[in-house]
Design a protein around this motif. Sequence first.
Motif, PDB file in Angstrom:
ATOM      1  N   GLU A 136      25.166  37.707  26.902  1.00 34.84           N
ATOM      2  CA  GLU A 136      25.360  37.152  28.244  1.00 34.84           C
ATOM      3  C   GLU A 136      26.419  36.053  28.286  1.00 34.84           C
ATOM      4  N   PHE A 137      26.837  35.587  27.130  1.00 30.13           N
ATOM      5  CA  PHE A 137      27.738  34.428  27.087  1.00 30.13           C
ATOM      6  C   PHE A 137      29.198  34.819  26.858  1.00 30.13           C
ATOM      7  N   GLU A 138      29.439  36.023  26.335  1.00 30.45           N
ATOM      8  CA  GLU A 138      30.803  36.489  26.111  1.00 30.45           C
ATOM      9  C   GLU A 138      31.177  37.477  27.214  1.00 30.45           C
ATOM     10  N   LEU A 139      32.256  37.197  27.943  1.00 30.61           N
ATOM     11  CA  LEU A 139      32.709  38.077  29.020  1.00 30.61           C
ATOM     12  C   LEU A 139      34.038  38.715  28.648  1.00 30.61           C
ATOM     13  N   LEU A 140      34.320  39.823  29.311  1.00 30.70           N
ATOM     14  CA  LEU A 140      35.558  40.554  29.077  1.00 30.70           C
ATOM     15  C   LEU A 140      36.692  39.902  29.871  1.00 30.70           C
ATOM     16  N   GLN A 141      37.785  39.557  29.186  1.00 34.27           N
ATOM     17  CA  GLN A 141      38.933  38.947  29.841  1.00 34.27           C
ATOM     18  C   GLN A 141      39.978  40.029  30.153  1.00 34.27           C
ATOM     19  N   VAL A 142      40.553  39.940  31.345  1.00 33.53           N
ATOM     20  CA  VAL A 142      41.523  40.945  31.793  1.00 33.53           C
ATOM     21  C   VAL A 142      42.831  40.228  32.152  1.00 33.53           C
ATOM     22  N   TYR A 143      43.946  40.750  31.628  1.00 35.71           N
ATOM     23  CA  TYR A 143      45.268  40.160  31.879  1.00 35.71           C
ATOM     24  C   TYR A 143      46.170  41.215  32.520  1.00 35.71           C
ATOM     25  N   TYR A 144      46.899  40.767  33.550  1.00 37.62           N
ATOM     26  CA  TYR A 144      47.847  41.665  34.224  1.00 37.62           C
ATOM     27  C   TYR A 144      49.127  40.882  34.514  1.00 37.62           C
ATOM     28  N   PRO A 145      50.301  41.418  34.166  1.00 37.97           N
ATOM     29  CA  PRO A 145      51.549  40.663  34.359  1.00 37.97           C
ATOM     30  C   PRO A 145      51.872  40.482  35.834  1.00 37.97           C
ATOM     31  N   LYS A 146      52.398  39.300  36.138  1.00 35.32           N
ATOM     32  CA  LYS A 146      52.841  39.027  37.502  1.00 35.32           C
ATOM     33  C   LYS A 146      54.220  39.633  37.739  1.00 35.32           C
ATOM     34  N   ALA A 147      54.577  39.788  38.999  1.00 36.71           N
ATOM     35  CA  ALA A 147      55.911  40.282  39.345  1.00 36.71           C
ATOM     36  C   ALA A 147      56.948  39.273  38.861  1.00 36.71           C
ATOM     37  N   ARG A 149      59.946  36.703  38.548  1.00 38.82           N
ATOM     38  CA  ARG A 149      60.545  35.777  39.498  1.00 38.82           C
ATOM     39  C   ARG A 149      61.960  35.430  39.057  1.00 38.82           C
ATOM     40  N   SER A 150      62.740  34.980  40.015  1.00 45.67           N
ATOM     41  CA  SER A 150      64.131  34.646  39.710  1.00 45.67           C
ATOM     42  C   SER A 150      64.229  33.431  38.803  1.00 45.67           C
ATOM     43  N   ALA A 151      63.355  32.459  39.022  1.00 41.28           N
ATOM     44  CA  ALA A 151      63.396  31.246  38.200  1.00 41.28           C
ATOM     45  C   ALA A 151      62.422  31.370  37.046  1.00 41.28           C
ATOM     46  N   GLY A 152      62.861  31.036  35.842  1.00 43.58           N
ATOM     47  CA  GLY A 152      62.009  31.131  34.678  1.00 43.58           C
ATOM     48  C   GLY A 152      61.033  29.977  34.611  1.00 43.58           C
ATOM     49  N   SER A 153      60.027  30.119  33.760  1.00 41.18           N
ATOM     50  CA  SER A 153      59.018  29.085  33.577  1.00 41.18           C
ATOM     51  C   SER A 153      58.640  29.031  32.113  1.00 41.18           C
ATOM     52  N   ILE A 154      58.452  27.815  31.615  1.00 39.88           N
ATOM     53  CA  ILE A 154      58.059  27.653  30.210  1.00 39.88           C
ATOM     54  C   ILE A 154      56.547  27.757  30.044  1.00 39.88           C
ATOM     55  N   ASP A 155      55.818  27.814  31.153  1.00 40.12           N
ATOM     56  CA  ASP A 155      54.364  27.930  31.091  1.00 40.12           C
ATOM     57  C   ASP A 155      53.989  29.411  31.046  1.00 40.12           C
ATOM     58  N   PRO A 156      53.413  29.896  29.917  1.00 43.85           N
ATOM     59  CA  PRO A 156      53.071  31.332  29.833  1.00 43.85           C
ATOM     60  C   PRO A 156      52.004  31.750  30.823  1.00 43.85           C
ATOM     61  N   ASN A 157      51.193  30.810  31.312  1.00 44.40           N
ATOM     62  CA  ASN A 157      50.148  31.152  32.281  1.00 44.40           C
ATOM     63  C   ASN A 157      50.722  31.595  33.616  1.00 44.40           C
ATOM     64  N   GLN A 158      51.993  31.276  33.848  1.00 41.31           N
ATOM     65  CA  GLN A 158      52.644  31.680  35.087  1.00 41.31           C
ATOM     66  C   GLN A 158      53.153  33.121  35.033  1.00 41.31           C
ATOM     67  N   LEU A 159      53.047  33.743  33.871  1.00 40.40           N
ATOM     68  CA  LEU A 159      53.592  35.092  33.691  1.00 40.40           C
ATOM     69  C   LEU A 159      52.557  36.190  33.916  1.00 40.40           C
ATOM     70  N   TYR A 160      51.284  35.814  34.005  1.00 47.78           N
ATOM     71  CA  TYR A 160      50.254  36.851  34.153  1.00 47.78           C
ATOM     72  C   TYR A 160      49.075  36.316  34.959  1.00 47.78           C
ATOM     73  N   ASN A 161      48.320  37.259  35.536  1.00 50.99           N
ATOM     74  CA  ASN A 161      47.045  36.938  36.177  1.00 50.99           C
ATOM     75  C   ASN A 161      45.928  37.153  35.169  1.00 50.99           C
TER      76      ASN A 161
END
Length: 380
Positions: A136-147, A149-161
């Motif tokens: 009950e304590f471990e859940l399945l994590q799901v990652y999907y890439p975001k569209a 963007r023109s401007a880059g970002s150094i934060d990897p969390n901005q690249l996926y949902n």
Amino acid sequence: MIGVAVGTMALVVVLSVFNGLEDLVRGLYASFDAELKIEPAMGKSFEADENWIRGIQEVEGVALLTEVIEDNALFRYRDNQHLAKIKGVSAAYLEDPDRFAEGYVWGELDLGTESQPRAIVGRGVGFFLSLDLDNEFELLQVYYPKAPRSAGSIDPNQLYNRDIIKPAAFFSIEKDFDDNYIIAPISFVSKLLNYGQKRTSLEIKVAEGHKLQTVKRRLRQHLGEDFLVKDTDEQHASILRTIQIEKLFVFITLSFILAIASFNIFFSLSMMAIEKKKDTAILFAMGAREKLVKHIYLKQGAIIAFSGALIGLVIGFAIVWVQDNFGLVSLGISSSIIDSYPVKIVWTDFLWTSIAVIAITFLASYRPAIIASKVKSTDL
């Protein structure tokens, strides 16, 4: 005659096995896929508002309509990762009584609620990720890439949902499905993929008493040329076509082997023509014509052909019937969803087998008949 009977029996048995495999594949896919599937003629997705969906539901013969969003995503459980397809479905998906009718299911077939979504996971995916349904304590994590963007970002969390979901059950139908699919609520998948009202397909369950092809035609007329309506065979046309091509080549191969076996008939009738030269000459002396003598030998070949074909068909039918009802020949695979080789009797196979046997035997008999018809009394 024995060679003809054995060849005929082999044709009947092998063709019945291919029929059984084709039916098994259809049954397995039907328990996962819909009877009819609506897809866009161009592109990956389409807008589906409530009024448009309601219009499809009102088409005569439509019993259930399931909205679907399907795409690839990355799944992570503890330290394990696996790339698979996430299939978001509406509530009608599990209302289909034929859903997962073939195969096995472990756990609870429940997609949860919008606030607490749950996933039904393919057995292969569960194995790759080492999922534990009781944890009950471990859940399945799901990652999907975001569209992009023109401007880059150094934060990897901005690249996926990213989102989490609790695995509720495993299913096992067919390896391709087991290793590549996770089923989740459509609200969860729509949020993760930023799809909004867009859908990748719609799945239709045909109402009882309505013919599938009739409902398919009505849906095509209702939707127009912008959408494709596919039945189960069309959804998996490649693998079914492969089975049918293999069946055709096996039929040709066994017919060729049967043609080689028919050389016995050729030599037997040739020896008979030589041994019966005196009798044939007497027939000619009594006024018989070449046509009569030729027919005698052709009828002799026909007797061999029909007798061998009849015996082979009866024995072949008996073997297939016993296998179908008692499963004498096992697959030998403990994890298989069936215990024995699937078989199915199709009467057109009997017809084509009979035609092939009779044609081959007739050709084998024709040359000895010609030789016998040329015998003259002066040759003795």
